[in-house]
Design a protein around this motif. Structure first.
Motif, PDB file in Angstrom:
ATOM      1  N   CYS A 186       0.878  -1.235   0.051  1.00  0.00           N
ATOM      2  CA  CYS A 186      -0.020   0.075  -0.003  1.00  0.00           C
ATOM      3  C   CYS A 186       0.680   1.214  -0.033  1.00  0.00           C
ATOM      4  N   ARG A 187       1.661   1.399   0.788  1.00  0.00           N
ATOM      5  CA  ARG A 187       2.715   2.521   0.857  1.00  0.00           C
ATOM      6  C   ARG A 187       3.424   2.783  -0.328  1.00  0.00           C
ATOM      7  N   ALA A 188       3.925   1.639  -0.937  1.00  0.00           N
ATOM      8  CA  ALA A 188       4.626   1.734  -2.240  1.00  0.00           C
ATOM      9  C   ALA A 188       3.721   2.098  -3.366  1.00  0.00           C
ATOM     10  N   HIS A 189       2.671   2.109  -3.242  1.00  0.00           N
ATOM     11  CA  HIS A 189       1.615   2.202  -4.382  1.00  0.00           C
ATOM     12  C   HIS A 189       0.312   3.127  -3.837  1.00  0.00           C
ATOM     13  N   ASN A 190       0.854   4.132  -2.874  1.00  0.00           N
ATOM     14  CA  ASN A 190      -0.006   5.056  -2.575  1.00  0.00           C
ATOM     15  C   ASN A 190      -1.480   4.695  -2.291  1.00  0.00           C
ATOM     16  N   ALA A 191      -1.700   3.831  -1.404  1.00  0.00           N
ATOM     17  CA  ALA A 191      -3.141   3.345  -1.096  1.00  0.00           C
ATOM     18  C   ALA A 191      -3.303   3.344   0.259  1.00  0.00           C
ATOM     19  N   ALA A 192      -4.424   3.456   0.684  1.00  0.00           N
ATOM     20  CA  ALA A 192      -4.642   3.308   2.262  1.00  0.00           C
ATOM     21  C   ALA A 192      -4.959   1.946   2.612  1.00  0.00           C
ATOM     22  N   LEU A 193      -4.695   1.217   3.790  1.00  0.00           N
ATOM     23  CA  LEU A 193      -5.032   0.028   4.071  1.00  0.00           C
ATOM     24  C   LEU A 193      -6.090  -0.049   5.006  1.00  0.00           C
ATOM     25  N   GLU A 220       0.144   3.904  12.001  1.00  0.00           N
ATOM     26  CA  GLU A 220       0.360   4.797  10.799  1.00  0.00           C
ATOM     27  C   GLU A 220      -0.537   5.441  10.251  1.00  0.00           C
ATOM     28  N   PRO A 221      -0.255   6.411   9.338  1.00  0.00           N
ATOM     29  CA  PRO A 221      -1.163   7.622   8.938  1.00  0.00           C
ATOM     30  C   PRO A 221      -2.128   7.223   7.867  1.00  0.00           C
ATOM     31  N   ASP A 222      -1.581   6.002   7.209  1.00  0.00           N
ATOM     32  CA  ASP A 222      -2.255   5.245   6.172  1.00  0.00           C
ATOM     33  C   ASP A 222      -3.224   4.168   6.332  1.00  0.00           C
ATOM     34  N   VAL A 223      -3.316   3.900   7.613  1.00  0.00           N
ATOM     35  CA  VAL A 223      -4.059   2.496   8.116  1.00  0.00           C
ATOM     36  C   VAL A 223      -5.150   3.006   9.120  1.00  0.00           C
ATOM     37  N   VAL A 224      -6.388   2.273   8.626  1.00  0.00           N
ATOM     38  CA  VAL A 224      -7.596   2.297   9.343  1.00  0.00           C
ATOM     39  C   VAL A 224      -8.080   0.935   9.882  1.00  0.00           C
ATOM     40  N   THR A 225      -8.253   0.792  11.186  1.00  0.00           N
ATOM     41  CA  THR A 225      -8.875  -0.057  11.630  1.00  0.00           C
ATOM     42  C   THR A 225     -10.054  -0.097  12.247  1.00  0.00           C
ATOM     43  N   THR A 226     -11.120  -1.209  11.794  1.00  0.00           N
ATOM     44  CA  THR A 226     -12.207  -1.569  12.555  1.00  0.00           C
ATOM     45  C   THR A 226     -12.254  -2.638  13.537  1.00  0.00           C
ATOM     46  N   VAL A 227     -13.105  -2.337  14.646  1.00  0.00           N
ATOM     47  CA  VAL A 227     -13.077  -3.740  15.326  1.00  0.00           C
ATOM     48  C   VAL A 227     -14.416  -3.837  16.044  1.00  0.00           C
ATOM     49  N   THR A 228     -15.074  -4.914  16.711  1.00  0.00           N
ATOM     50  CA  THR A 228     -16.311  -5.021  16.964  1.00  0.00           C
ATOM     51  C   THR A 228     -15.924  -5.271  18.747  1.00  0.00           C
ATOM     52  N   LEU A 229     -17.219  -4.648  19.282  1.00  0.00           N
ATOM     53  CA  LEU A 229     -17.199  -4.688  20.824  1.00  0.00           C
ATOM     54  C   LEU A 229     -17.985  -5.837  21.306  1.00  0.00           C
ATOM     55  N   SER A 230     -18.569  -6.742  20.331  1.00  0.00           N
ATOM     56  CA  SER A 230     -19.331  -8.163  20.559  1.00  0.00           C
ATOM     57  C   SER A 230     -18.480  -9.402  20.675  1.00  0.00           C
ATOM     58  N   LYS A 231     -17.361  -9.293  20.594  1.00  0.00           N
ATOM     59  CA  LYS A 231     -16.605 -10.499  20.756  1.00  0.00           C
ATOM     60  C   LYS A 231     -15.627 -10.519  21.801  1.00  0.00           C
ATOM     61  N   SER A 232     -14.465 -10.263  21.830  1.00  0.00           N
ATOM     62  CA  SER A 232     -13.569 -10.232  22.854  1.00  0.00           C
ATOM     63  C   SER A 232     -14.165  -9.199  24.190  1.00  0.00           C
ATOM     64  N   LEU A 233     -14.626  -8.384  23.975  1.00  0.00           N
ATOM     65  CA  LEU A 233     -15.234  -7.338  24.917  1.00  0.00           C
ATOM     66  C   LEU A 233     -16.708  -8.007  25.498  1.00  0.00           C
ATOM     67  N   GLY A 234     -17.223  -8.887  24.651  1.00  0.00           N
ATOM     68  CA  GLY A 234     -18.422  -9.448  25.174  1.00  0.00           C
ATOM     69  C   GLY A 234     -19.662  -8.560  25.197  1.00  0.00           C
ATOM     70  N   ALA A 235     -19.654  -7.512  24.583  1.00  0.00           N
ATOM     71  CA  ALA A 235     -20.836  -6.575  24.587  1.00  0.00           C
ATOM     72  C   ALA A 235     -21.525  -6.381  23.320  1.00  0.00           C
ATOM     73  N   GLN A 236     -21.679  -5.259  22.807  1.00  0.00           N
ATOM     74  CA  GLN A 236     -22.236  -5.076  21.399  1.00  0.00           C
ATOM     75  C   GLN A 236     -21.807  -3.562  20.950  1.00  0.00           C
ATOM     76  N   GLY A 242      -8.183   5.138  13.869  1.00  0.00           N
ATOM     77  CA  GLY A 242      -7.234   5.478  12.947  1.00  0.00           C
ATOM     78  C   GLY A 242      -6.745   7.067  13.074  1.00  0.00           C
ATOM     79  N   PRO A 243      -6.265   7.624  12.208  1.00  0.00           N
ATOM     80  CA  PRO A 243      -5.761   9.273  12.381  1.00  0.00           C
ATOM     81  C   PRO A 243      -7.148   9.927  12.627  1.00  0.00           C
ATOM     82  N   ARG A 244      -6.752  11.224  13.362  1.00  0.00           N
ATOM     83  CA  ARG A 244      -7.903  11.940  13.616  1.00  0.00           C
ATOM     84  C   ARG A 244      -8.717  12.597  12.474  1.00  0.00           C
ATOM     85  N   ARG A 245      -7.978  12.830  11.735  1.00  0.00           N
ATOM     86  CA  ARG A 245      -8.717  13.411  10.473  1.00  0.00           C
ATOM     87  C   ARG A 245      -9.645  12.629   9.677  1.00  0.00           C
TER      88      ARG A 245
END
Length: 382
Positions: A186-193, A220-236, A242-245
């Protein structure tokens, strides 16, 4: 009289004949069974600290958040959870959604669109697939785990903006993606992950900070992560890290955030308390991995075809969809609940039992589960 929905009966008959009919099974609160089907990886969904926090929040704030996050639905609890989740994982900022599904929809639709490109792994979770479909971007689906194919797709794309989208731990077989290799491409080809770390948070990384943090990519400024609260955290619920912007952009543009009712006070407080427990008990993730590896080893020794787990998910292959359904039902009747994955839930078309490890499973329970699953294995499973 012919009904406009007669075609539904035809489709239902076709699914039954193919062994693909699904059924809702209400679960009693006091059901006496061994659960290897749910995603309560750390065993926190019924922890009294977590349920107590959920009950207290409902009494204080009410049963629901009363509106969308931009109207009346943002509570102090949401802000506290976002700050603590970002700090725990190492991200600049976080944004809480009503589910992991809506978080994935929001990210992909808000960060892409017409004139942009999305390159994905073929084994994406359904929420990411739907996000790609709604994005109106040019979507290229690459073979599972094929970094070279993703590289070629990025090199030959016509769009200036591009996202590479993947799960960190894939939900069917529990295998871990080569995140560092993907990020380098991604970094080499100007893409976000964009990485869905639903099955990594609480299981992978130091203290359960997730697979993205384990790979050294969470800040990293070009990485965005999604998570769920319903698995390890046992809720929903779900969240984006990711970056603030990026987070600010989602508040302004993610329709599944803007037009959805905020996560309920009870679920928010439950997730926050579970996060505190994870911080205080960093050995929980290691125990989950040990349980998963032990289950896989025992079943493989019994002659079954089993995936090598990189996280909490263990897959056991079945010869047919009908055999998988019968196998799961027989295990259920014997008091061991297991997941049953059949097409279209399995991208490779191979039906299987899907087992999930929990940190609070005892050695005796692991032995019992192994015995039941092996005893009821259909012909052709080994």
């Amino acid at each position: 009289m012919t009904s406009v929905f007669d075609w539904l009966d035809t489709r239902a008959d076709e699914r039954r004949r193919a062994g693909l009919a699904r059924q809702l099974r209400p679960r009693r609160h006091d059901a006496d069974h061994l659960d290897l089907a749910g995603n309560d990886y750390l065993g926190l969904s019924k922890d009294k600290r977590v349920t107590g926090a959920a009950a207290a929040a409902a009494l204080r704030w009410g049963a629901g958040s009363t509106g969308s996050r931009l109207v009346t639905g943002t509570l102090e609890l949401h802000t506290e959870l976002e700050h603590e989740l970002a700090a725990f994982c190492g991200a600049q900022a976080a944004l809480v959604f009503s589910s992991g599904f809506t978080a994935n929809l929001g990210v992909l639709t808000a960060l892409s669109g017409k004139g942009s490109a999305i390159v994905t792994d073929a084994y994406l979770h359904a929420s990411l697939i739907d996000g790609c479909r709604l994005s109106r971007a040019d979507v290229a689906v690459m073979p599972h785990g094929d970094v070279a194919a993703i590289t070629h797709a990025l090199k030959t794309r016509r769009s200036e903006r591009a996202l590479v989208v993947t799960d960190s731990v894939f939900s069917v077989d529990g295998d871990l993606v080569a995140l560092r290799d993907l990020h380098a491409v991604c970094r080499a080809h100007n893409a976000a992950l964009v990485v869905d770390d639903a099955h990594g948070l609480g299981v992978r990384g130091e203290g359960g900070r997730g697979a993205v943090a384990e790979a050294g990519l969470i800040g990293e400024p070009d990485v965005v992560t999604t998570v769920t609260l319903s698995k390890s955290l046992g809720a929903q619920g779900g969240a984006v890290l990711g970056p603030r912007r990026v987070i600010k952009h989602l508040v302004d543009n993610a329709r599944s955030f803007i037009f959805d009712t905020g996560l309920s006070p009870s679920s928010t407080a439950a997730a926050l308390t579970a996060l505190h427990i994870l911080k205080d008990e960093p050995g929980l993730p290691e125990r989950v991995l040990t349980v998963a590896q032990t289950l896989a080893m025992r079943l493989k020794e019994a002659g079954l075809k089993v995936s090598a787990p990189d996280a909490a998910v263990v897959s056991v292959m079945a010869p047919t969809a009908e055999a998988a359904a019968t196998w799961a039902e027989d295990c259920r009747a014997a008091g061991v609940w297991v997941g049953c994955f059949r097409p279209p839930s399995v991208p490779d078309g191979v039906s299987r039992l899907r087992l999930t490890a929990r940190a609070n499973l005892t050695d005796a329970e692991i032995d019992h589960a192994t015995e039941v699953i092996t005893r009821h294995a259909p012909r052709g499973a080994s």
